[in-house]
Motif scaffolding. Structure first.
Motif, PDB file in Angstrom:
ATOM      1  N   GLN A  58       0.834  -1.211   0.000  1.00 29.34           N
ATOM      2  CA  GLN A  58       0.000   0.000   0.000  1.00 29.34           C
ATOM      3  C   GLN A  58       0.868   1.262   0.000  1.00 29.34           C
ATOM      4  O   GLN A  58       0.518   2.258  -0.634  1.00 29.34           O
ATOM      5  N   LEU A  86       3.790   1.521  -1.426  1.00 32.69           N
ATOM      6  CA  LEU A  86       4.283   1.649  -2.798  1.00 32.69           C
ATOM      7  C   LEU A  86       3.224   2.223  -3.722  1.00 32.69           C
ATOM      8  O   LEU A  86       3.516   3.074  -4.565  1.00 32.69           O
ATOM      9  N   LYS A  87       1.992   1.766  -3.548  1.00 27.45           N
ATOM     10  CA  LYS A  87       0.896   2.298  -4.374  1.00 27.45           C
ATOM     11  C   LYS A  87       0.684   3.779  -4.101  1.00 27.45           C
ATOM     12  O   LYS A  87       0.496   4.569  -5.029  1.00 27.45           O
ATOM     13  N   LYS A  88       0.712   4.148  -2.843  1.00 27.13           N
ATOM     14  CA  LYS A  88       0.522   5.551  -2.464  1.00 27.13           C
ATOM     15  C   LYS A  88       1.641   6.431  -3.024  1.00 27.13           C
ATOM     16  O   LYS A  88       1.409   7.554  -3.441  1.00 27.13           O
ATOM     17  N   GLU A  89       2.849   5.898  -3.047  1.00 26.35           N
ATOM     18  CA  GLU A  89       4.014   6.629  -3.559  1.00 26.35           C
ATOM     19  C   GLU A  89       4.052   6.664  -5.090  1.00 26.35           C
ATOM     20  O   GLU A  89       4.884   7.358  -5.668  1.00 26.35           O
ATOM     21  N   LYS A  90       3.192   5.863  -5.722  1.00 27.68           N
ATOM     22  CA  LYS A  90       3.129   5.788  -7.188  1.00 27.68           C
ATOM     23  C   LYS A  90       4.505   5.485  -7.795  1.00 27.68           C
ATOM     24  O   LYS A  90       4.989   6.172  -8.693  1.00 27.68           O
ATOM     25  N   VAL A  91       5.126   4.455  -7.270  1.00 27.38           N
ATOM     26  CA  VAL A  91       6.439   4.027  -7.739  1.00 27.38           C
ATOM     27  C   VAL A  91       6.286   2.697  -8.487  1.00 27.38           C
ATOM     28  O   VAL A  91       5.398   1.901  -8.176  1.00 27.38           O
ATOM     29  N   ARG A  92       7.130   2.467  -9.486  1.00 24.89           N
ATOM     30  CA  ARG A  92       7.084   1.212 -10.232  1.00 24.89           C
ATOM     31  C   ARG A  92       7.699   0.112  -9.361  1.00 24.89           C
ATOM     32  O   ARG A  92       8.808   0.264  -8.860  1.00 24.89           O
ATOM     33  N   TYR A  93       6.967  -0.989  -9.190  1.00 25.83           N
ATOM     34  CA  TYR A  93       7.441  -2.077  -8.331  1.00 25.83           C
ATOM     35  C   TYR A  93       6.965  -3.413  -8.860  1.00 25.83           C
ATOM     36  O   TYR A  93       6.021  -3.486  -9.648  1.00 25.83           O
ATOM     37  N   ARG A 124      14.848   8.736  -3.305  1.00 32.93           N
ATOM     38  CA  ARG A 124      13.420   8.493  -3.093  1.00 32.93           C
ATOM     39  C   ARG A 124      13.181   7.045  -2.653  1.00 32.93           C
ATOM     40  O   ARG A 124      12.371   6.781  -1.752  1.00 32.93           O
TER      41      ARG A 124
END
Length: 106
Positions: A27, A29-36, A51
């Protein structure tokens, strides 16, 4: 662009299942809008190294907020400076070598 592999393991929880802790980290990672990419043993993230380190710290702190008494976090960093590295690019490079050698999946 850097690639960071992170594994966050809460210790001192009441249950042997850790998926709720992993979900909490995803969650972030999703909030940070990062590619994972989530894997069975950790998560790979790509982006600016500073970052990614800040995001890793948030992920490390998440299990404490859910009541874990101890957290073991492991990081691996691939910080390539000669060209842009991406999660998909690393996979494509290996897959192309497999096709050349004729050892791909069949």
């Amino acid at each position: 662009m850097a690639i960071l592999e992170i594994s966050v393991v809460p210790i001192g929880t009441k249950d042997t299942s850790l998926s709720s802790y992993v979900a909490e980290c995803v969650q972030i990672l999703k909030k940070e809008k990062v590619r994972y990419e989530l894997t069975s043993m950790g998560t790979n993230i790509e982006g600016d190294l500073r970052r990614l380190i800040r995001i890793a710290l948030k992920m490390h702190q998440a299990p404490f907020k859910k009541g874990a008494l101890r957290v073991l976090t492991t990081l691996k960093i691939d910080d390539r400076r000669d060209k842009k590295g991406t999660l998909s690019g690393k996979k494509r490079a290996v897959e192309s070598k497999l096709r050349v050698r004729g050892t791909g999946d069949s």
